[in-house]
Each structure stands twice: as C-alpha cells, then as structure tokens.
Design a protein around this motif. Structure first.
Motif, short mmCIF file in Angstrom:
data_model
loop_
_atom_site.label_atom_id
_atom_site.label_comp_id
_atom_site.label_asym_id
_atom_site.label_seq_id
_atom_site.Cartn_x
_atom_site.Cartn_y
_atom_site.Cartn_z
N ASP A 127 0.77 -1.31 0.01
CA ASP A 127 0.01 0.00 -0.04
C ASP A 127 0.86 1.34 0.00
OD1 ASP A 127 0.86 0.26 2.58
OD2 ASP A 127 -0.84 0.02 3.56
N GLY A 128 2.19 1.21 -0.07
CA GLY A 128 3.11 2.34 -0.32
C GLY A 128 3.66 2.57 1.31
N LYS A 129 3.06 1.98 2.15
CA LYS A 129 3.74 2.30 3.66
C LYS A 129 4.02 0.97 4.29
CE LYS A 129 0.86 6.35 4.50
NZ LYS A 129 -0.13 6.80 5.21
N ALA A 130 3.65 -0.03 3.80
CA ALA A 130 3.99 -1.41 4.35
C ALA A 130 3.61 -2.27 3.41
CB ALA A 130 3.02 -1.65 5.66
N ILE A 131 4.06 -3.55 3.54
CA ILE A 131 3.72 -4.75 2.69
C ILE A 131 3.16 -5.89 3.48
CG2 ILE A 131 5.60 -4.46 0.90
CD1 ILE A 131 7.06 -6.67 2.18
N ARG A 132 2.22 -6.53 2.97
CA ARG A 132 1.57 -7.89 3.67
C ARG A 132 1.94 -8.93 3.10
NH1 ARG A 132 -3.12 -10.35 3.95
NH2 ARG A 132 -4.36 -8.88 2.46
N VAL A 133 2.55 -9.92 3.32
CA VAL A 133 2.96 -11.16 2.74
C VAL A 133 1.92 -12.25 3.25
CG1 VAL A 133 4.64 -12.84 2.12
CG2 VAL A 133 5.43 -10.56 2.48
N LEU A 134 1.01 -12.75 2.47
CA LEU A 134 -0.01 -13.67 2.64
C LEU A 134 0.44 -15.05 2.28
CD1 LEU A 134 -2.70 -14.69 4.00
CD2 LEU A 134 -3.66 -13.91 1.65
N LEU A 135 0.55 -16.10 2.91
CA LEU A 135 0.93 -17.62 2.60
C LEU A 135 -0.40 -18.32 2.89
CD1 LEU A 135 4.62 -17.99 4.03
CD2 LEU A 135 3.92 -17.07 1.70
N SER A 136 -0.81 -19.27 1.80
CA SER A 136 -2.15 -20.03 2.04
C SER A 136 -1.96 -21.25 1.40
CB SER A 136 -3.26 -19.06 1.36
OG SER A 136 -3.09 -18.72 0.10
N ARG A 137 -2.88 -22.23 1.81
CA ARG A 137 -2.87 -23.51 1.24
C ARG A 137 -4.21 -24.19 1.32
NH1 ARG A 137 0.23 -27.01 6.08
NH2 ARG A 137 -0.93 -26.26 7.79
N SER A 138 -4.83 -25.06 0.58
CA SER A 138 -6.01 -25.52 0.62
C SER A 138 -6.26 -26.15 1.63
CB SER A 138 -6.15 -26.38 -0.79
OG SER A 138 -5.33 -27.54 -0.59
N ALA A 139 -7.71 -26.22 2.03
CA ALA A 139 -8.07 -26.85 3.19
C ALA A 139 -7.76 -28.44 3.40
CB ALA A 139 -9.48 -26.79 3.51
N GLU A 140 -7.66 -29.09 2.15
CA GLU A 140 -7.27 -30.39 2.04
C GLU A 140 -5.74 -30.67 2.64
OE1 GLU A 140 -8.77 -28.74 -0.20
OE2 GLU A 140 -10.78 -29.63 -0.20
N ASN A 141 -4.81 -29.53 2.44
CA ASN A 141 -3.65 -30.01 2.54
C ASN A 141 -3.12 -29.48 3.74
OD1 ASN A 141 -2.94 -30.83 0.09
ND2 ASN A 141 -2.67 -28.85 -0.62
N VAL A 142 -4.16 -29.18 5.00
CA VAL A 142 -3.96 -28.56 6.36
C VAL A 142 -3.58 -29.77 7.16
CG1 VAL A 142 -4.62 -27.56 8.24
CG2 VAL A 142 -5.33 -26.50 6.16
N LYS A 143 -2.45 -30.14 7.29
CA LYS A 143 -2.09 -31.41 7.97
C LYS A 143 -1.10 -30.95 9.21
CE LYS A 143 -3.14 -34.82 4.27
NZ LYS A 143 -2.37 -35.59 3.40
N ASP A 144 0.08 -30.56 8.70
CA ASP A 144 1.10 -30.43 9.56
C ASP A 144 1.43 -28.85 9.47
OD1 ASP A 144 1.63 -33.20 9.80
OD2 ASP A 144 2.71 -32.93 7.95
N LYS A 145 1.90 -28.66 10.78
CA LYS A 145 2.43 -27.32 10.93
C LYS A 145 3.65 -26.85 10.23
CE LYS A 145 0.34 -26.53 15.64
NZ LYS A 145 0.95 -26.35 17.15
N LEU A 146 3.81 -25.75 9.44
CA LEU A 146 4.92 -25.52 8.45
C LEU A 146 5.54 -24.45 8.92
CD1 LEU A 146 3.53 -26.45 5.14
CD2 LEU A 146 4.72 -27.90 6.53
N SER A 147 6.89 -24.47 8.82
CA SER A 147 7.55 -23.34 9.50
C SER A 147 8.37 -22.71 8.30
CB SER A 147 8.54 -23.75 10.55
OG SER A 147 8.13 -24.06 11.54
N PHE A 148 8.39 -21.21 8.03
CA PHE A 148 9.16 -20.51 6.98
C PHE A 148 9.67 -19.36 7.59
CE2 PHE A 148 4.99 -22.39 5.37
CZ PHE A 148 5.39 -23.18 4.33
#
Length: 804
Positions: free
Chosen positions: A249-270
C-alpha cells in the motif's frame, strides 16, 4: 539515500536456520561480489548522421558513487551486431564523459549503445547498460518484407507457482514480435467451455486476474487483440502447494501464505527474507498451522528500489519469490533551474541558473536542445528509472521513466505489474546456497595497467631483481613522465594507475642494484578484450511499421542540413551545392598510414614509405641496415656508439651531408633509441627529404612501432620499446559566442544541441552554476535536461521546456 547496510528489521528470527542461513550467505556474497549499476545521460534521443553523440556515464555500487572500477567501456553497435565504435574511458568519482562522432555517410537505422565495466562482465550480461538509438540519414524507408504480426502472451502466477484449490493472483503480459507491448481482452475458460473470468490489459500490455484453479483442470485463455487477431493458449496448471500474495500500500507490505483446506495437516515453518541491493532489509519467521498466515512489514524507513521477498522452507530452500517496489522518494535531490535571460530569437543570448541547496558534493550533466527539431521521449529510461528499476530486473520495460512521474495508487498498481511480469536477475538464491559463485575473469584494475616479464638480451634468461626506468611520452598532449618499477624474483613487473589518452610511447632501461645499465627486452602480458554485447533491445523506431516515422522523417530532414553546414571549430556554416565525387579506393598502405599517423605527420607525400604491416620483412634482424638498404639517399656514418643517419641529397649550411631528424611514434628521438628495436615491431617507416616541421626544415625519418593489435601477429613478442593504447580522446563541446566582436553572426546556425556540459560540480561552497550560451537560428522551444548524483547516492533528474 538511506544507508541500507544499517536497516535490518527483524521480528521473530527463525531459530532453526543454521549459521549458514540465506542472510549470512547473502552478506558474504555481497562482500565478495559487489554489484555495479550504470546509466548514460545523452544530449538527445535521436541523431542525424554527421552529428556528435555526447554522453556522460554514471556508476553506482551499493547506492553510492562507484569505487570498484576505474575504467568503463561504451560501445556503439549497428543493427547487425557489428561493433561500430568503442570508447574506453577513465572513471573519476563514479563518472566518465565521452562522445561518438557520426560520419555523414552512416547508414540510417537503429543502433545500440552498450555501457559496462570489466567487473560487470563477470556476471549476468543483463546487467550491462543497453539503449537503442535511431540515427537518421534522410533516406527513404525501405520495406523489410511482410510484417510479423505474431504476438506472445505470458502468464505469471504470483510467487512462481499456480497452486490448486487456492485463490491465485496471476499477472500477464503481451508483446509483439519486436518486443513492444500489445493490448488485448479475453476470457479464461475451463475444459468444459465455462467462462471462469474475464481479463484485459490495463497498462503497457499488462494486467492481472484472480483464479481458484481446481486440481487437474485445464484452463485456456481466449484472447482478442486490438488489431482483430484472436488467439488461445493454455495457462499454467495448478498443483498442490503454498500460494504467495504480496500487498503493497506504499507504507507497508503484507505477505500472505495460503494452502488448500485439504492440505492442512502439519504445521509448516517458513523464513521470509526481504533484500534490496544485496542487503537484507528484514528477516522474519512464519508458522502456517491453518489455511493461511499473514506477515506485515512496514516499509516507510526502507530505501527506494526493488524489494525481493523470498520464502524459505525449514531446510533453508527457497520455494516462493515475489518482487515489489518501494518508493519513498527519498532518493530525490532538491534542485532548481531559473532562466535568468531567456533568448528565443535568432542567435540570442541565454543565461540559466542551476542550483542545489545541499551541502553534499554532487556531479551533474546538462543538455539543452532544440525540442522542435528532434523526437523527445520523456518516458525513456533516465537516471532514476535506470538505477531504481530497469537495472535490477530481467526483460524489457516499456517507458520505465513513466513509473516515477507520480506515486499515486494507479501508478503503484502499474509498477506492481512490472514487478510480477519481470524476474530478478542480480543473483540466484539456489546458486548462493549451493555455493555456485561467479567465475571471475575480469578483475578491477587501477586505471591502465601494463605488466609482463623482463628478459636479458638473449631473450631467454628471466631477470630477477633490479628496476626498469620508463620514459613515457603521451601522444595526445606530448607530456613526458618518468616512472621506476621494480622487477620481482620471477621477472615480473607492473605499471599501475596509468592515465593517458590516445597512445603513449614507452622507452625503458634496466638498472641493477649496482646501478649498471643493460639492454633488456620485455614480454608484455596480453590484455583480455571485452566481448561485444548481444543484449537485445527493442529498436527505438520501426521504419516499416511505426506510424510516427513519417513525422519523424519530416522533422529530422530539416536537421540533415547541418551535415553540409556545421564546422565545429569555427562555428561557420557553408552551404554546398550537391556534387558527385568519384572516390578512388585507398590502398592498404594508405590505410596503415591513416591508422598510425596524425596531424602534420600524416602527409602522404613521403619520398619513401615502407609498410611493414602489409609487406612484412622476413629474416632481417638489424633495423638500421634495413633502413640504409631500402631508402635511397640516406647513409649511416660514424662508429658504433657515435653514429648518425645522414642524407646524401640534402646538404647542410657548411656544405656537408645533412643529418636526418628521427621521429619515433611522432616524438623526436635519436639513433641510439632505434638501433635496438626489433624490425618485427615496426609498422611503418617514412622518409621525407624536406620536412618543414623539423627544427632544420631538412630530411626526416618517421618510424612507427606496431600497436598491441598488430603485434599479435608478429613472430616475436619481445619488445625493447613499445607503444600502448590509452583512453579514448573526448572532444570538448563547441558553443559559439556571438558576443565576440569577430563572431560571424551572419553565418547560418542550425545546431540542435545548443549546450552540453557534463562537468558541473556543486557542493557546500558552490551551490549554483550559470549556463551561458547562444541560441541557434531556428530554435523556438528549448528542452533542458539535467541529471546527476551526489556522494550520498541521491539522484537528480530535472527536465523543463521553454518557448513554444
């Protein structure tokens, strides 16, 4: 600009990354392989054959004036890729100045200017500066056949992957066969023919759409172009994985990481890393334990430029990447231009004041041209867009300067499309992590360097120790320098930090520690020649299809007259009736004479000319014997150590044979100097019975040694003296002064470049500069462009027009 080395913003540092994490590796990479950026400021955008192209080079590294390279090369390449001219220029405080003189016979068409340093040749050739320039020669356009109407459309899922069952942001870009953007509309349909979404270009052939692709589904884009052509193509297929979206937005960036509901199994660290100019600006961790996670990073304290955001998995492997642009406008130098005296009349006087209310020293270049007499491309790359945008990304960016005319939402959105449709090229994370470092072939040198080995008189034994005493005579200004360099234990020597233009003659002798002098020979190291860049740049104009070319031709036809009129030394213009001249082809010896001789020494009326380039002499070792045998009318008298060359034709005032004045590479010399020069080092010998420019107006012997290029084919590489090419000579811009009593104010003046000054320096003690110049006969609207930077790396781009 802000010092980015101190801007490390960390939230939660991911604790499982090893000591050799990406940030550490990037810091080490930047220390070992600092990157350079280059920009050229030209006086105009389009030229006429017969004009001079004036330019100034600006170099940055780490957002500061470059200190890596001391030399820069600028090439002019024709449309076939042939090198037409090359300039090797010294760099001072990150800048260099030069020019190309265009002959009036130059074929009309698009040329490319490439600018680079030797250090830049070690990396991706996309780093090199490339610009297309059209050179006009008042010739009718010739058709190259049928136009290529093919178009290319590429799709770019954000982050690099199309992820199934997740909303994806997809950018696209369309170009024609020449690389220019094209506009189109279309729809995305699935395999059953259902319309999923519409799409259309919004700026410069680019646009974007959102898509929630289903796994194993095939999607096709049905496109219709502005010219009526239709096309269809498959878009990337979605696969399971992690999707990335960056909102800026010119003042900050927002990084969104997403996955499908079917792939919600493990906690993933990035780990999410943002870098600019090879410096880490932020590093933060992200834990994805559901369908999405969002990371916010403020950017108001970041420097302006391309921010590369990369997502690494828990093993440190880069899996997603996105470019975004930060524009805090802190890079701008505040400057002002005031027309104190604006004279738009014929040969009227003009006085402009350029001021920078800043205490930091800066260097600037000023171009003032006739805006009505040329094509003005205000959206072309300039010093701001080049250093902040186009030098860091792969691919051609149409009208890069446009993105810096404003910072509103629409401009930021268009610039974001550029970020999504062009890749990063400064380095590859995978190669850095795996340790694949660039191979360094060209290392920065301290200006000109001459190195090699020293050999004894037998040309076999390497000398160890002692000194070489050099006498260096520069051809361009007849200056003479004396330099002593040591010889190491392996016989190596090196002359560093030499700065001279054109060529210089090098004479030397050898001193041992006991001060005895001996005849020695040197074998010079070869200097790697820079290759000709093949970077593709879309031409500035397309003769067969650019609808604006007719107006360009009408406008530039008026300017072609300066080829007939302008004389840069006298500022007088002479109109010539058209005449036809039959030109006799020059002989090889005439061409050698032109290459080696200049000024008063280039006279073709020598009594004897010996061309040893065209007609090499085999099996002869003694130069003096060769001269005596081949040149009628001269002799060598005296005993060894006290000899001289005399003419049997000319007589002295006392009635004896007149001594011949000897010149080696156009410097007056003596018989002692030439008697040890191997004959295979000689390019040209000329004998004149009466050389009016000698001290005695008598006979003269002109001897020229081979340049480095001609020496490459010689049977011997051992030299007892030599000439060496220096930096290219840069002309001084000529500006007529019609206030002088002797000025010819009646002579026609149709200059299109009215003023060019690449050497404006302002600091705390001098914050303004006055530009005084005189108008031409025809200019009614002046365009002033000033570019530059200061020692803090801030940039100046000022463009104004005056008149009608």
């Amino acid at each position: 600009m802000k010092n980015i080395t101190t801007l490390i913003i960390c939230s939660i540092i991911y604790s499982n990354i090893s000591a050799q994490n990406p940030v550490t590796l990037l810091t080490d990479f930047n220390h070992k392989y600092p990157q350079e950026k280059i920009h050229l400021h030209f006086d105009k955008d389009v030229y006429v054959a017969g004009e001079t192209i004036w330019f100034k080079v600006y170099l940055l590294s780490n957002l500061l004036p470059d200190t890596i390279s001391s030399s820069v090369i600028v090439d002019l390449v024709d449309a076939t890729g042939r090198l037409y001219a090359r300039k090797n220029l010294p760099v001072f405080d990150g800048t260099a100045t030069g020019n190309f003189d265009l002959p009036d016979s130059l074929k009309q068409g698009n040329f490319t200017v490439h600018g680079y340093t030797g250090w830049m040749l070690n990396f991706d050739p996309g780093f090199l500066y490339s610009k297309s320039i059209f050179i006009f020669n008042n010739k009718p356009a010739t058709s190259s056949g049928a136009k290529d109407l093919s178009y290319t459309v590429d799709f770019f899922p954000e982050g690099g992957n199309m992820v199934a069952d997740v909303v994806n942001f997809v950018a696209f870009k369309g170009t024609n066969a020449n690389g220019h953007p094209v506009s189109f509309t279309g729809t995305i349909i699935d395999s059953k023919g259902n319309i999923i979404t519409d799409l259309s270009t919004v700026h410069s052939g680019m646009g974007r759409f959102t898509l929630l692709p289903q796994a194993d589904e095939i999607y096709t884009a049905k496109l219709k172009f502005d010219n009526g052509n239709v096309s269809s193509m498959q878009i990337p297929v979605g696969h399971p994985g992690i999707a990335m979206h960056v909102d800026n937005d010119g003042k900050a960036i927002r990084v969104l990481l997403s996955r499908s509901a079917e792939n919600v199994k493990d906690k993933l660290s990035f780990s999410v890393v943002g870098q600019m100019e090879n410096h880490t600006l932020f590093e933060t961790s992200a834990l994805l334990d559901g369908e999405s996670v969002s990371i916010g990073v403020p950017t108001t304290n970041f420097p302006s430029g391309i921010l590369q955001v990369t997502v690494f998995d828990a093993t440190g492997k880069p899996i997603l990447e996105r470019l975004t642009f930060v524009n805090n406008q802190e890079y701008e130098i505040s400057s002002n231009l005031t027309p104190d005296t604006l004279g738009l009349g014929k040969k009227a006087k003009n006085v402009f004041t350029f001021s920078v209310p800043d205490s930091i020293e800066g260097t600037y270049s000023v171009a003032i041209t006739d805006a009505n007499a040329s094509v003005v491309d205000r959206n072309a790359d300039n010093i701001v867009s080049r250093f902040l945008l186009s030098s860091d990304i792969k691919g051609y960016v149409e009208n890069p300067a446009w993105y810096f005319f404003g910072n509103d939402r629409a401009t930021r959105s268009a610039l974001d499309l550029v970020m999504m449709t062009n890749g990063w090229r400064r380095f590859n994370w995978g190669q850095i992590i795996s340790g694949q470092m660039p191979e360094i072939t060209f290392r920065p040198l301290p200006y000109l360097r001459i190195s090699g080995k020293a050999y004894a008189e037998n040309k076999k034994d390497v000398l160890t120790g002692g000194d070489l005493n050099f006498i260096i005579k520069a051809k361009s200004d007849s200056a003479t320098d004396f330099v002593t360099v040591p010889i190491d234990s392996q016989g190596n020597f090196s002359l560093d930090s030499l700065i001279f233009k054109d060529t210089a003659a090098f004479y030397f002798n050898y001193n041992t520690r006991n001060k005895s002098k001996k005849q020695v020979f040197l074998k010079l190291d070869a200097v790697a020649s820079a290759p000709v860049s093949n970077n593709y740049v879309p031409p500035a104009f397309y003769v067969t299809e650019d609808i604006a070319f007719d107006s360009l031709q009408m406008k530039m036809t008026k300017n072609i007259e300066q080829v007939k009129f302008y004389n840069a030394y006298t500022a007088k213009f002479i109109s010539l009736e058209e005449i036809k001249i039959k030109v006799k082809k020059k002989s090889p010896t005439q061409l050698v004479n032109e290459r080696y001789t200049s000024s008063i020494f280039s006279t073709p009326s020598a009594n004897t000319t010996l061309d040893l380039i065209t007609n090499p002499v085999p099996h002869i070792s003694n130069l003096l014997v060769y001269i005596r045998n081949q040149i009628p009318g001269i002799d060598i008298i005296g005993i060894p150590g006290n000899q001289k060359i005399v003419s049997n034709i000319a007589t002295s005032l006392t009635g004896g044979k007149q001594e011949v004045t000897i010149y080696v590479d156009q410097f007056e010399s003596d018989i002692t100097t030439i008697q040890y020069i191997p004959i295979d080092e000689i390019a040209l010998i000329k004998f004149l019975k009466n050389f009016v420019y000698s001290n005695t107006n008598g006979p003269a012997l002109l001897i020229y040694r081979k340049t480095a290029g001609d020496m490459a084919g010689s049977p011997s590489n051992y030299v007892s003296s030599f000439t060496y090419p220096g930096y290219s000579v840069t002309k001084e811009f000529y500006s007529p002064n019609y206030s002088n009593p002797g000025a010819n104010t009646d002579a026609p003046d149709i200059r299109t470049t009215l003023y060019w000054n690449p050497n404006v320096v302002l600091d705390i003690n001098k914050q303004k500069e006055l530009f005084k110049f005189y108008n031409s006969d025809n200019c009614k609207r002046m365009r002033v462009v000033i570019e530059g930077f200061n020692k803090a790396g801030r940039l100046c781009r000022l463009e104004k027009e005056y008149g009608r």
